[in-house]
Design a protein around this motif. Structure first.
Motif, mmCIF file in Angstrom:
data_model
loop_
_atom_site.group_PDB
_atom_site.id
_atom_site.type_symbol
_atom_site.label_atom_id
_atom_site.label_comp_id
_atom_site.label_asym_id
_atom_site.label_seq_id
_atom_site.Cartn_x
_atom_site.Cartn_y
_atom_site.Cartn_z
ATOM 1 N N GLN A 52 0.839 -1.197 0.000
ATOM 2 C CA GLN A 52 0.000 0.000 0.000
ATOM 3 C C GLN A 52 0.872 1.245 0.000
ATOM 4 O O GLN A 52 1.964 1.251 0.574
ATOM 5 C CB GLN A 52 -0.899 -0.006 1.247
ATOM 6 C CG GLN A 52 -1.795 -1.246 1.338
ATOM 7 C CD GLN A 52 -2.667 -1.260 2.577
ATOM 8 O OE1 GLN A 52 -3.064 -0.214 3.072
ATOM 9 N NE2 GLN A 52 -2.995 -2.454 3.062
ATOM 10 N N THR A 75 2.665 -5.644 2.976
ATOM 11 C CA THR A 75 1.924 -6.491 3.902
ATOM 12 C C THR A 75 2.224 -7.943 3.585
ATOM 13 O O THR A 75 2.049 -8.374 2.450
ATOM 14 C CB THR A 75 0.418 -6.242 3.787
ATOM 15 O OG1 THR A 75 0.169 -4.852 3.955
ATOM 16 C CG2 THR A 75 -0.348 -7.008 4.845
ATOM 17 N N THR A 121 -5.618 -8.295 11.043
ATOM 18 C CA THR A 121 -4.923 -7.627 12.148
ATOM 19 C C THR A 121 -3.459 -7.418 11.820
ATOM 20 O O THR A 121 -2.700 -6.952 12.659
ATOM 21 C CB THR A 121 -5.025 -8.446 13.453
ATOM 22 O OG1 THR A 121 -4.395 -9.707 13.250
ATOM 23 C CG2 THR A 121 -6.465 -8.649 13.856
ATOM 24 N N ASN A 122 -3.074 -7.783 10.617
ATOM 25 C CA ASN A 122 -1.675 -7.630 10.232
ATOM 26 C C ASN A 122 -1.231 -6.194 10.418
ATOM 27 O O ASN A 122 -1.823 -5.269 9.890
ATOM 28 C CB ASN A 122 -1.519 -8.036 8.771
ATOM 29 C CG ASN A 122 -0.105 -8.427 8.429
ATOM 30 O OD1 ASN A 122 0.823 -8.117 9.158
ATOM 31 N ND2 ASN A 122 0.063 -9.105 7.326
ATOM 32 N N LYS A 123 -0.181 -6.036 11.190
ATOM 33 C CA LYS A 123 0.313 -4.697 11.451
ATOM 34 C C LYS A 123 0.913 -4.127 10.180
ATOM 35 O O LYS A 123 1.535 -4.831 9.402
ATOM 36 C CB LYS A 123 1.391 -4.737 12.535
ATOM 37 C CG LYS A 123 0.965 -5.359 13.844
ATOM 38 C CD LYS A 123 2.126 -5.461 14.794
ATOM 39 C CE LYS A 123 3.120 -6.511 14.368
ATOM 40 N NZ LYS A 123 4.200 -6.680 15.370
ATOM 41 N N LEU A 124 0.739 -2.847 9.963
ATOM 42 C CA LEU A 124 1.442 -2.155 8.894
ATOM 43 C C LEU A 124 2.611 -1.397 9.506
ATOM 44 O O LEU A 124 2.432 -0.648 10.462
ATOM 45 C CB LEU A 124 0.513 -1.191 8.160
ATOM 46 C CG LEU A 124 -0.592 -1.808 7.299
ATOM 47 C CD1 LEU A 124 -1.247 -0.745 6.441
ATOM 48 C CD2 LEU A 124 -0.047 -2.912 6.412
ATOM 49 N N ILE A 125 3.770 -1.636 8.951
ATOM 50 C CA ILE A 125 4.981 -0.990 9.434
ATOM 51 C C ILE A 125 5.421 0.010 8.386
ATOM 52 O O ILE A 125 5.512 -0.326 7.194
ATOM 53 C CB ILE A 125 6.101 -2.027 9.683
ATOM 54 C CG1 ILE A 125 5.596 -3.170 10.569
ATOM 55 C CG2 ILE A 125 7.314 -1.348 10.307
ATOM 56 C CD1 ILE A 125 5.186 -2.760 11.955
ATOM 57 N N PHE A 126 5.697 1.220 8.806
ATOM 58 C CA PHE A 126 6.067 2.285 7.874
ATOM 59 C C PHE A 126 7.523 2.681 8.055
ATOM 60 O O PHE A 126 8.062 2.632 9.149
ATOM 61 C CB PHE A 126 5.179 3.513 8.104
ATOM 62 C CG PHE A 126 3.723 3.282 7.822
ATOM 63 C CD1 PHE A 126 2.874 2.824 8.824
ATOM 64 C CD2 PHE A 126 3.205 3.505 6.557
ATOM 65 C CE1 PHE A 126 1.539 2.593 8.564
ATOM 66 C CE2 PHE A 126 1.865 3.283 6.290
ATOM 67 C CZ PHE A 126 1.025 2.827 7.294
ATOM 68 N N GLY A 127 8.120 3.096 6.946
ATOM 69 C CA GLY A 127 9.493 3.605 6.986
ATOM 70 C C GLY A 127 9.496 5.100 7.227
ATOM 71 O O GLY A 127 8.556 5.650 7.812
#
Lengths: 113, 114
Positions: free
Chosen positions: B33, B92, B99-105
């Motif tokens: 995404q 992802t 519930t998968n966490k989204l991790i951002f840079g």
């Protein structure tokens, strides 16, 4: 449209104070998240919740706790605020469909002096 | 969950030019995404591309995905001053469901000069 409301845009607190950051959503989403955003570090996940009274630690939970007593509200609690918790705090929600996007609030800029 | 890495860190272009931002990730994904963040605001979802798609369009946005290179690019055509913002990718992974966490840079900071 999903609406995610964070109660304060700006907050100034003193070291040692107990701080509550509130987030309310109107779309009946099960999943809610708290991130903090700092220059050069991006967004970091603090805690998330996938149901009422359920919570899971994110990547940086130390110094924080959360509360999810009602589905629409997810609170982030700083038990004893410290200056290194000065940051932008972002709440987000997500539906249950596997590819559903995150919906963010406008953030709370917290300054701890 | 895994973090995407955006490149470049900052990009400055003139209005009307195209802007290209890249994202790299490490392990296999279910989808990727892209989000935009205006200064002092929350992130806004722009577009999602699934792992079995190679290209996707939405208005002036074009996203490509190369799973063999584990990379994605976001192209904004005919940029406007209002496109000035930070752009983030969020890969992802296959596991974790909704519930998968989204991790951002740290994102790409785009400045479009009028």
């Amino acid at each position: 449209d999903v609406k995610v409301t964070q109660s304060s845009r700006y907050l100034v607190k003193r070291t040692g104070e107990k701080v509550f950051l509130e987030c309310v959503q109107d779309m009946d989403h099960e999943n809610m998240f708290w991130y903090r955003q700092d220059p050069g570090l991006g967004l970091r996940l603090i805690y998330f919740s996938y149901d009422v009274k359920m919570k899971e630690k994110g990547d940086i939970p130390e110094g924080y706790s959360v509360s999810r007593e009602k589905k629409e509200r997810f609170s982030l609690i700083l038990e004893s605020a410290s200056t290194n918790q000065t940051s932008m705090y972002l709440c987000a929600t997500r539906g249950t469909v596997n590819n559903s996007p995150l919906h963010f609030g406008n953030g709370t800029r917290l300054t701890v002096t | 969950s895994q973090q995407g890495e955006e490149d470049p860190q900052a990009l400055s272009i003139q209005e009307g030019e195209n802007a290209t931002m890249n994202c790299s990730y490490k392990t296999s994904i279910n989808n990727l995404q892209w989000y935009r963040q205006n200064s002092g605001r929350g992130l806004v979802h722009l577009i999602l591309i699934r792992s079995n798609e190679r290209e996707k369009h939405s208005g002036r946005l074009r996203v490509t995905l190369d799973t063999s290179k584990k990379s994605s690019s976001l192209l904004i055509t005919a940029s406007r001053a209002a496109d000035t913002a930070s752009y983030f990718c969020a890969p992802t992974s296959h596991y974790g469901g909704a519930t998968n966490k989204l991790i951002f840079g740290t994102g790409t900071l785009l400045a479009v000069q009028p």
